[in-house]
Design a protein around this motif. Structure first.
Motif, PDB file in Angstrom:
ATOM      1  N   TRP A 166       6.457  -7.425  10.928  1.00 49.21           N
ATOM      2  CA  TRP A 166       7.100  -6.534  10.700  1.00 49.21           C
ATOM      3  C   TRP A 166       7.434  -6.010   9.788  1.00 49.21           C
ATOM      4  CZ3 TRP A 166      11.700  -7.058   8.510  1.00 49.21           C
ATOM      5  CH2 TRP A 166      12.714  -8.819   8.241  1.00 49.21           C
ATOM      6  N   LEU A 167       7.648  -7.563   8.237  1.00 45.11           N
ATOM      7  CA  LEU A 167       8.122  -6.654   7.262  1.00 45.11           C
ATOM      8  C   LEU A 167       6.706  -5.884   6.024  1.00 45.11           C
ATOM      9  CD1 LEU A 167      10.109  -7.219   4.866  1.00 45.11           C
ATOM     10  CD2 LEU A 167       9.351  -9.873   4.229  1.00 45.11           C
ATOM     11  N   ARG A 168       5.571  -6.230   6.510  1.00 51.91           N
ATOM     12  CA  ARG A 168       4.917  -6.399   5.963  1.00 51.91           C
ATOM     13  C   ARG A 168       4.517  -4.887   5.858  1.00 51.91           C
ATOM     14  NH1 ARG A 168       1.841 -10.737   7.937  1.00 51.91           N
ATOM     15  NH2 ARG A 168       0.388  -9.466   9.291  1.00 51.91           N
ATOM     16  N   VAL A 169       4.433  -4.566   7.683  1.00 51.88           N
ATOM     17  CA  VAL A 169       4.523  -2.777   8.355  1.00 51.88           C
ATOM     18  C   VAL A 169       5.722  -2.343   7.809  1.00 51.88           C
ATOM     19  CG1 VAL A 169       5.399  -1.843  10.356  1.00 51.88           C
ATOM     20  CG2 VAL A 169       3.627  -4.110  10.383  1.00 51.88           C
ATOM     21  N   VAL A 170       7.158  -2.838   8.040  1.00 53.76           N
ATOM     22  CA  VAL A 170       8.254  -2.332   7.122  1.00 53.76           C
ATOM     23  C   VAL A 170       8.381  -1.274   5.898  1.00 53.76           C
ATOM     24  CG1 VAL A 170      10.924  -1.876   6.418  1.00 53.76           C
ATOM     25  CG2 VAL A 170       9.731  -2.930   8.773  1.00 53.76           C
ATOM     26  N   LEU A 171       7.337  -2.695   5.244  1.00 56.28           N
ATOM     27  CA  LEU A 171       7.159  -2.175   3.704  1.00 56.28           C
ATOM     28  C   LEU A 171       6.376  -0.932   2.935  1.00 56.28           C
ATOM     29  CD1 LEU A 171       7.569  -5.943   2.380  1.00 56.28           C
ATOM     30  CD2 LEU A 171       9.210  -4.099   1.903  1.00 56.28           C
ATOM     31  N   ARG A 172       5.125  -1.229   4.308  1.00 56.57           N
ATOM     32  CA  ARG A 172       4.336  -0.231   3.799  1.00 56.57           C
ATOM     33  C   ARG A 172       5.110   1.002   4.268  1.00 56.57           C
ATOM     34  NH1 ARG A 172      -0.266  -3.176   6.938  1.00 56.57           N
ATOM     35  NH2 ARG A 172       0.616  -1.842   8.834  1.00 56.57           N
ATOM     36  N   MET A 173       6.015   1.096   5.261  1.00 61.06           N
ATOM     37  CA  MET A 173       6.516   2.617   5.734  1.00 61.06           C
ATOM     38  C   MET A 173       7.119   3.025   4.263  1.00 61.06           C
ATOM     39  SD  MET A 173       6.392   1.500   9.478  1.00 61.06           S
ATOM     40  CE  MET A 173       8.593   2.252   9.420  1.00 61.06           C
ATOM     41  N   ILE A 174       7.547   1.966   3.693  1.00 66.45           N
ATOM     42  CA  ILE A 174       8.643   2.461   2.598  1.00 66.45           C
ATOM     43  C   ILE A 174       8.081   3.004   1.528  1.00 66.45           C
ATOM     44  CG2 ILE A 174      10.339   1.785   3.688  1.00 66.45           C
ATOM     45  CD1 ILE A 174      10.613  -0.114   1.773  1.00 66.45           C
ATOM     46  N   GLY A 175       5.784   2.467   1.756  1.00 68.79           N
ATOM     47  CA  GLY A 175       5.238   2.704   0.776  1.00 68.79           C
ATOM     48  C   GLY A 175       4.881   1.765  -0.789  1.00 68.79           C
ATOM     49  N   SER A 176       5.547   0.252   0.451  1.00 70.62           N
ATOM     50  CA  SER A 176       4.927  -0.823  -0.615  1.00 70.62           C
ATOM     51  C   SER A 176       3.491  -1.657   0.437  1.00 70.62           C
ATOM     52  CB  SER A 176       5.793  -1.476  -0.772  1.00 70.62           C
ATOM     53  OG  SER A 176       5.577  -3.322  -1.897  1.00 70.62           O
ATOM     54  N   GLY A 177       2.487  -1.448  -0.121  1.00 72.20           N
ATOM     55  CA  GLY A 177       1.802  -2.468   0.880  1.00 72.20           C
ATOM     56  C   GLY A 177       1.067  -3.877  -0.359  1.00 72.20           C
ATOM     57  N   ALA A 178       2.183  -3.835  -1.698  1.00 75.21           N
ATOM     58  CA  ALA A 178       1.885  -5.035  -1.962  1.00 75.21           C
ATOM     59  C   ALA A 178       1.823  -6.773  -0.879  1.00 75.21           C
ATOM     60  CB  ALA A 178       2.954  -5.511  -2.801  1.00 75.21           C
ATOM     61  N   LEU A 179       2.935  -7.053  -0.311  1.00 76.20           N
ATOM     62  CA  LEU A 179       3.205  -7.807   0.486  1.00 76.20           C
ATOM     63  C   LEU A 179       1.748  -7.634   1.477  1.00 76.20           C
ATOM     64  CD1 LEU A 179       4.768 -10.579   1.492  1.00 76.20           C
ATOM     65  CD2 LEU A 179       5.739  -8.810   3.194  1.00 76.20           C
ATOM     66  N   GLN A 180       1.156  -6.766   2.274  1.00 77.65           N
ATOM     67  CA  GLN A 180      -0.135  -6.345   2.982  1.00 77.65           C
ATOM     68  C   GLN A 180      -1.133  -7.196   2.162  1.00 77.65           C
ATOM     69  OE1 GLN A 180      -0.127  -6.143   6.610  1.00 77.65           O
ATOM     70  NE2 GLN A 180      -1.934  -6.520   6.224  1.00 77.65           N
ATOM     71  N   HIS A 181      -1.181  -6.493   0.615  1.00 80.39           N
ATOM     72  CA  HIS A 181      -2.632  -7.297   0.124  1.00 80.39           C
ATOM     73  C   HIS A 181      -2.662  -8.097  -0.023  1.00 80.39           C
ATOM     74  CE1 HIS A 181      -5.761  -6.956  -3.111  1.00 80.39           C
ATOM     75  NE2 HIS A 181      -4.434  -6.916  -3.581  1.00 80.39           N
ATOM     76  N   TYR A 182      -0.916  -8.943  -0.253  1.00 80.90           N
ATOM     77  CA  TYR A 182      -1.165 -10.113  -0.630  1.00 80.90           C
ATOM     78  C   TYR A 182      -1.659 -11.577   0.569  1.00 80.90           C
ATOM     79  CZ  TYR A 182       1.170 -15.273  -1.162  1.00 80.90           C
ATOM     80  OH  TYR A 182       0.908 -16.357  -1.176  1.00 80.90           O
TER      81      TYR A 182
END
Ligand SMILES: Cc1cc2nc3c(=O)[nH]c(=O)nc-3n(C[C@H](O)[C@H](O)[C@H](O)COP(=O)(O)O)c2cc1C
Length: 311
Positions: A166-182
């Protein structure tokens, strides 16, 4: 080689003596020996470093995706009485035989050698000659392990965060894909590395190095990053010429960018930044030949306005 294993090393079973050297040096851990003594390749995450090819004592490993030709084509290659400080062919040999070392012995590195490595570092060029670097020398295995433990602490926290879909999704939604990339690129490697450390003390971060040099630089300089990295390359090459192993440890650099406790541990002021961390030690592996490189993207260009008739 078929299409599915393109980009992976190829083992010639008829030649292989199952010594396991290729398994030991593979940074991606995609090689293993089965009970029958065959080298198996599993996974597709080969970074194509060519270490398996370079280390094999009987040339049973092929890395067809790499260019192995490092011969010099210029006339300098032939010259040996020109009064040059180092013969080009000898320098090329040093450059191509250097490998990132991930197998160190437990022998400490003498402080005099570490001193000389720093001297090699400061011989590097620097923007406006400002020499903004600082070399933090960790001369004992204990010091290296303490830095490793601090770095592991950072990645433990990061992996806990990245494990939350959920955190990866939320961060992606607000424009930060860094955690998903990690998560996609490093999460699993880090998880396995932390587990190996916790379960049996295997050091996949510093690879058991007995010393390290952290190269930091004053960020108020014009180009501190370039300066620090040029000094780092001098250190790495000098280490190679001394028969020492070295390996740049980007995982610590990345952790130090985000976790102030690491720069505090090293006693760095706020305006200093870490640009490289170099693991050092006596090497426990003997490479037999250069690893090869992906074919160079080289283009000889003539720019608009360049006079082609004058050659
Ligand atoms: C900026 C940078 C960061 C690196 N970080 C790591 C690291 O954290 N751990 C590691 O084992 N190797 C690390 N390496 C080593 C590379 O994996 C290695 O240079 C590459 O696979 C080519 O192999 P070679 O150095 O033997 O030619 C790093 C290299 C560079 C340039």
């Amino acid at each position: 080689m078929n299409a599915s294993n393109q980009g992976l090393p190829v083992i010639d079973e008829a030649v292989c003596i199952a010594c396991g050297e290729c398994v030991r040096v593979c940074p991606d851990r995609i090689l293993r020996i089965d009970e029958a003594g065959r080298i198996l390749i599993h996974g597709m995450t080969c970074m194509q470093c060519g270490h398996c090819y370079a280390v094999c004592p009987v040339q049973a490993v092929a890395a067809p995706f790499l260019d192995h030709d490092f011969s010099l084509t210029s006339s300098f290659y032939q010259a040996d009485a020109r009064g040059l400080p180092v013969q080009p062919a000898a320098l090329m040999e040093l450059l191509v035989m250097r490998r990132s070392c991930r197998c160190f012995t437990a022998e400490p590195v003498a402080e005099s050698l570490l001193d000389d490595l720093v001297r090699a570092g400061v011989a590097a060029p620097s923007g406006t000659n400002c020499q903004p670097w600082r070399f933090l020398v960790l001369a004992t295995r204990m010091d290296v392990a303490i830095l490793g433990t601090a770095t592991a602490g950072f990645y433990r926290k990061l992996n806990r965060k990245a494990a939350q879909p959920w955190l990866r999704v939320v961060l992606r939604m607000i424009g930060s894909g860094a955690l998903q990339h990690y998560y996609d690129s490093y999460f699993e490697t880090v998880r396995q590395g932390l587990k190996a450390w916790d379960d049996h003390g295997e050091d996949r971060l510093f690879h058991g190095a007995t010393a390290a040099i952290v190269v930091a630089a004053d960020t108020r300089a014009g180009c501190p990053g370039e300066d620090a990295l040029l000094a780092s390359q001098n250190i790495v090459l000098m280490a190679e010429s001394m028969g020492l192993g070295s390996c740049l440890i980007g995982f610590v650099v990345e952790a130090a960018k985000r976790d102030r406790s690491i720069t505090d541990l090293l006693g760095l002021e706020k305006h200093y930044k870490i640009y490289s961390v170099i693991a050092l030690g006596h090497t426990d592996v003997a490479y037999k030949r250069p690893a090869g490189r992906k074919p160079a993207d080289k283009r000889i260009i003539r720019l608009a306005g360049s006079d082609t008739s004058s050659g």
